[in-house]
Design an enzyme around this catalytic site. Structure first.
Site, PDB file in Angstrom:
ATOM      1  CE  LYS A   1      -3.622  -2.781   1.935  1.00  0.00           C
ATOM      2  NZ  LYS A   1      -4.847  -2.896   2.719  1.00  0.00           N
TER       3      LYS A   1
ATOM      4  CD  GLU B   1      -6.665  -0.287   1.024  1.00  0.00           C
ATOM      5  OE1 GLU B   1      -5.582  -0.149   0.434  1.00  0.00           O
ATOM      6  OE2 GLU B   1      -6.807  -1.029   2.024  1.00  0.00           O
TER       7      GLU B   1
ATOM      8  N   GLY C   1      -7.420  -4.749   7.038  1.00  0.00           N
ATOM      9  CA  GLY C   1      -6.841  -3.826   8.016  1.00  0.00           C
ATOM     10  C   GLY C   1      -7.609  -3.748   9.327  1.00  0.00           C
TER      11      GLY C   1
HETATM   12  P1  13P Z   1      -4.418  -6.345   5.506  1.00  0.00           P
HETATM   13  O1  13P Z   1      -3.618  -7.606   5.388  1.00  0.00           O
HETATM   14  O2  13P Z   1      -3.649  -5.212   6.138  1.00  0.00           O
HETATM   15  O3  13P Z   1      -5.760  -6.579   6.125  1.00  0.00           O
HETATM   16  O4  13P Z   1      -4.687  -5.841   4.007  1.00  0.00           O
HETATM   17  C1  13P Z   1      -5.210  -6.730   3.098  1.00  0.00           C
HETATM   18  C2  13P Z   1      -5.172  -6.092   1.765  1.00  0.00           C
HETATM   19  O5  13P Z   1      -5.901  -5.158   1.484  1.00  0.00           O
HETATM   20  C3  13P Z   1      -4.195  -6.604   0.798  1.00  0.00           C
HETATM   21  O6  13P Z   1      -4.416  -6.069  -0.466  1.00  0.00           O
END
Ligand code: 13P
Length: 249
Positions: free
Chosen positions: A11, A96, A172
Site C-alpha cells: 500500500k 481502496e 486492516g
Molecule cells: P491487511 O492484510 O492489512 O488486512 O490488508 C489486506 C489487503 O488489502 C491486501 O491487499
C-alpha cells in the site's frame, strides 16, 4: 497443480530507502521453493525494489497501472513502463482504489486487458462490504465483479489472471474471514469462472485470499482447496511475512 502465490501489498508505505532496507531484512526469511513470492510496492519504489530482489526468489509487483498505452495522462503509469522496469505482477480493483479513487468495474476490465497485453500478471481484487455480507448479497456481488473484470478476456488469457478475494470488512481490521467463509467464496469464484469459461481454465486460475492474513492464521487459510495464496497488507511490512511464506514448514 496451482503453485501458491504469497503477495505482499505494501500500500502507501515505505520510501525507496526504506523499501531497500525491508527487502534486505526479508531476503533470507522468504525463501520457499514451493511458493511464488512477490512484493507489490509503491510506484516510486519499483526501480530500487527490482534492483534489490535481483538474484532472489522474489518478484516485484505494482499496485496500479493506467489502461491507455501512453500519452497525456499526468500522474499515471503505463503497462510498458512497468514491464520495462522489471515488474511482473500488477494489482487492479483493490477496494481502496475502488472506494477512494472511484475505480469502476469497467476500469478494472480495461486495466486487466492492458496488463495481459503487456505480459504482466494481473491480480484482480474483488470483495464485499459488511452490509452486503449481512444482507446476503456476497455471492451475487462478487460474481458481478468477476463477470465485469473478465469481460471479453479469452480463456487462454483468463488462465493467467490471479484473482484476490478480499472482503472489505476484513481489510486492516484484524477481523479475518474464517477459513470456511474464505473458502466458500473462493470456491464460488472458481465455480463461476468454470461457468464463464470451462473447468480447465477455472482450475488454472489462482485465487488468493486477503484481509488480515498473518503468521497465525495463514496455514489454515492456505490449506483450503480453493485458496491458492494470500494478498497481505499489514503483515507484509514485517518479518512475519517470512512466516507466512513458509506457512507449510
Ligand atoms: P491487511 O492484510 O492489512 O488486512 O490488508 C489486506 C489487503 O488489502 C491486501 O491487499
Amino acid at each position: 497443480m496451482r503453485k501458491k502465490l504469497i503477495a505482499g501489498n505494501w500500500k502507501m508505505n515505505k520510501t525507496p530507502s526504506e523499501a531497500k532496507k525491508l527487502i534486505a531484512e526479508l531476503k533470507e526469511l522468504v525463501v520457499n521453493d514451493s511458493v511464488d513470492v512477490c512484493y507489490c510496492v509503491p510506484a516510486i519504489d519499483i526501480v530500487p525494489a527490482v534492483e534489490a530482489v535481483k538474484g532472489t526468489n522474489v518478484a516485484i509487483g505494482a499496485q496500479n497501472l493506467y489502461f491507455e498505452e501512453s500519452g497525456a495522462y499526468t500522474g499515471e503509469i503505463s503497462a510498458a513502463m512497468l514491464t520495462d522496469a522489471g515488474v511482473k505482477y500488477v494489482i487492479m480493483g483493490h477496494s481502496e482504489r475502488r472506494g477512494y479513487f472511484h475505480e469502476t468495474d469497467a476500469d478494472v476490465n480495461k486495466k486487466l486487458k492492458k496488463a495481459l497485453g503487456h505480459g504482466l500478471v494481473p491480480i484482480m481484487c474483488c470483495g464485499e462490504s459488511l452490509e452486503q455480507r449481512e444482507s446476503g448479497e456476497t455471492f451475487t456481488w462478487i460474481r458481478s465483479q468477476i463477470k465485469a473484470g473478465f469481460d471479453a478476456v479469452s480463456a487462454e488469457d483468463a488462465a493467467k489472471v490471479v484473482v484476490a478475494y478480499e472482503p472489505i470488512w476484513a481489510i486492516g481490521t484484524g477481523k479475518t474471514a474464517t477459513s470456511a467463509q474464505a473458502e466458500e467464496v473462493c470456491g464460488d469464484i472458481r465455480k463461476f469462472l468454470a461457468e464463464l469459461y470451462d473447468e480447465t481454465t477455472a482450475d488454472r486460475i489462482r485465487i488468493l485470499y486477503g484481509g488480515s492474513m498473518n503468521a497465525g492464521n495463514a496455514a489454515e487459510l492456505l490449506a483450503q482447496p480453493d485458496i491458492d495464496g494470500g494478498l497481505i497488507g499489514g503483515a507484509s511490512l514485517k518479518t512475519d511475512f517470512g512466516k507466512i511464506v513458509n506457512y507449510d514448514k
